[in-house]
Scaffold this motif. Sequence first.
Motif, short mmCIF file in Angstrom:
data_model
loop_
_atom_site.label_atom_id
_atom_site.label_comp_id
_atom_site.label_asym_id
_atom_site.label_seq_id
_atom_site.Cartn_x
_atom_site.Cartn_y
_atom_site.Cartn_z
N HIS A 1 36.60 22.25 40.16
CA HIS A 1 36.90 22.86 41.45
C HIS A 1 37.10 24.35 41.21
CE1 HIS A 1 38.08 18.70 41.98
NE2 HIS A 1 38.01 18.88 43.29
N VAL A 2 36.83 25.17 42.21
CA VAL A 2 37.01 26.61 42.07
C VAL A 2 37.83 27.13 43.24
CG1 VAL A 2 35.84 28.85 41.98
CG2 VAL A 2 34.87 26.89 40.77
N LEU A 3 38.80 27.95 42.92
CA LEU A 3 39.66 28.60 43.91
C LEU A 3 39.37 30.09 43.84
CD1 LEU A 3 42.09 28.55 45.86
CD2 LEU A 3 43.55 28.78 43.86
N THR B 1 26.12 29.96 43.95
CA THR B 1 25.31 28.87 43.38
C THR B 1 26.14 27.66 42.97
OG1 THR B 1 25.42 29.67 41.09
CG2 THR B 1 23.67 30.57 42.50
N LEU B 2 27.45 27.75 43.09
CA LEU B 2 28.32 26.65 42.67
C LEU B 2 28.09 25.41 43.54
CD1 LEU B 2 31.66 28.59 42.06
CD2 LEU B 2 29.97 27.87 40.36
N THR B 3 28.18 24.25 42.93
CA THR B 3 28.01 23.00 43.67
C THR B 3 29.32 22.22 43.78
OG1 THR B 3 27.32 21.86 41.66
CG2 THR B 3 25.58 22.79 43.06
N GLN B 4 30.31 22.60 43.02
CA GLN B 4 31.61 21.93 43.09
C GLN B 4 32.42 22.47 44.28
OE1 GLN B 4 30.68 24.39 41.02
NE2 GLN B 4 32.23 24.75 39.47
N PRO B 5 33.48 21.77 44.66
CA PRO B 5 34.31 22.26 45.76
C PRO B 5 34.83 23.68 45.49
CG PRO B 5 34.91 20.01 45.22
CD PRO B 5 33.96 20.48 44.15
N LEU B 6 34.75 24.53 46.50
CA LEU B 6 35.16 25.93 46.42
C LEU B 6 36.10 26.21 47.59
CD1 LEU B 6 34.87 28.92 45.47
CD2 LEU B 6 32.82 29.03 46.91
N LEU B 7 37.26 26.74 47.28
CA LEU B 7 38.25 27.07 48.31
C LEU B 7 38.55 28.56 48.24
CD1 LEU B 7 40.38 26.32 50.47
CD2 LEU B 7 41.96 25.86 48.58
N GLY B 8 38.33 29.27 49.34
CA GLY B 8 38.69 30.67 49.43
C GLY B 8 40.01 30.79 50.17
N ILE B 9 40.93 31.54 49.61
CA ILE B 9 42.24 31.74 50.24
C ILE B 9 42.39 33.21 50.61
CG2 ILE B 9 44.74 31.66 49.91
CD1 ILE B 9 44.34 29.26 48.14
N CYS B 10 42.76 33.46 51.85
CA CYS B 10 42.98 34.80 52.37
C CYS B 10 41.72 35.65 52.19
CB CYS B 10 44.21 35.42 51.71
SG CYS B 10 44.86 36.85 52.59
N LEU B 11 41.76 36.72 51.43
CA LEU B 11 40.58 37.54 51.21
C LEU B 11 39.46 36.73 50.58
CD1 LEU B 11 39.14 40.28 51.21
CD2 LEU B 11 40.24 40.73 49.00
N TYR C 1 31.94 34.85 53.67
CA TYR C 1 31.03 35.17 54.78
C TYR C 1 29.92 36.10 54.32
CZ TYR C 1 34.06 32.96 58.20
OH TYR C 1 34.78 32.05 58.91
N PHE C 2 28.90 36.26 55.16
CA PHE C 2 27.80 37.18 54.86
C PHE C 2 28.32 38.60 54.70
CE2 PHE C 2 24.64 34.26 57.20
CZ PHE C 2 24.35 33.57 56.04
N ALA C 3 29.31 38.98 55.51
CA ALA C 3 29.85 40.34 55.45
C ALA C 3 31.24 40.37 56.07
CB ALA C 3 28.94 41.31 56.18
N SER C 4 31.95 41.43 55.78
CA SER C 4 33.27 41.67 56.36
C SER C 4 33.22 42.98 57.13
CB SER C 4 34.32 41.79 55.24
OG SER C 4 35.54 42.27 55.77
N ALA C 5 33.80 42.97 58.31
CA ALA C 5 33.83 44.18 59.13
C ALA C 5 34.92 45.14 58.68
CB ALA C 5 34.03 43.81 60.60
N GLU C 6 35.62 44.80 57.62
CA GLU C 6 36.66 45.67 57.08
C GLU C 6 36.01 46.98 56.62
OE1 GLU C 6 38.70 45.39 52.89
OE2 GLU C 6 39.55 43.91 54.25
N ALA C 7 36.43 48.08 57.19
CA ALA C 7 35.84 49.37 56.86
C ALA C 7 36.32 49.83 55.48
CB ALA C 7 36.22 50.40 57.91
N THR D 1 31.18 45.41 54.70
CA THR D 1 31.07 45.16 53.27
C THR D 1 30.33 43.85 53.11
OG1 THR D 1 33.13 46.31 52.72
CG2 THR D 1 32.37 44.65 51.16
N ALA D 2 29.27 43.84 52.33
CA ALA D 2 28.52 42.61 52.08
C ALA D 2 29.42 41.61 51.36
CB ALA D 2 27.29 42.90 51.25
N GLY D 3 29.36 40.35 51.81
CA GLY D 3 30.13 39.29 51.18
C GLY D 3 29.25 38.45 50.28
N LEU D 4 29.69 37.24 49.99
CA LEU D 4 28.97 36.33 49.10
C LEU D 4 27.87 35.56 49.80
CD1 LEU D 4 32.10 35.13 47.15
CD2 LEU D 4 30.29 36.62 46.29
N GLY D 5 27.88 35.54 51.14
CA GLY D 5 26.79 34.93 51.89
C GLY D 5 26.78 33.42 51.90
#
Length: 90
Positions: free
Chosen positions: A21-23, A48-58, A64-70, A77-81
């Motif tokens: 698993h990846v956090l 490219t990960l196939t195992q469970p992935l959990l993103g917390i906060c940031l 997401y594809f991108a963040s509107a955070e200036a 800002t381009a994200g991981l997509g």
Amino acid sequence: QRLGARAEVSVDPARIRAASHVLLPGVGAAHDTMQRLNGNGLAEVIPTLTQPLLGICLGMQLLYFASAEAASGSTETAGLGIVPGLSIRS
């Protein structure tokens, strides 16, 4: 630890690929964090990960594809997509 889970912090792509698993935690700015992920080669690995992935906060925002955070005068800002869409402040 309290729940009996063993967690390890790593920027090693091979260790991350081998994890069950990846956090993806996050505190700070999307732009700076994406620079660090790119610098460590993790921006190519994480999508490219196939195992469970959990993103917390940031970490979730970066999925997401991108963040509107200036940052540095930019509007996005381009994200991981991994998650379709744009992370915006509501």
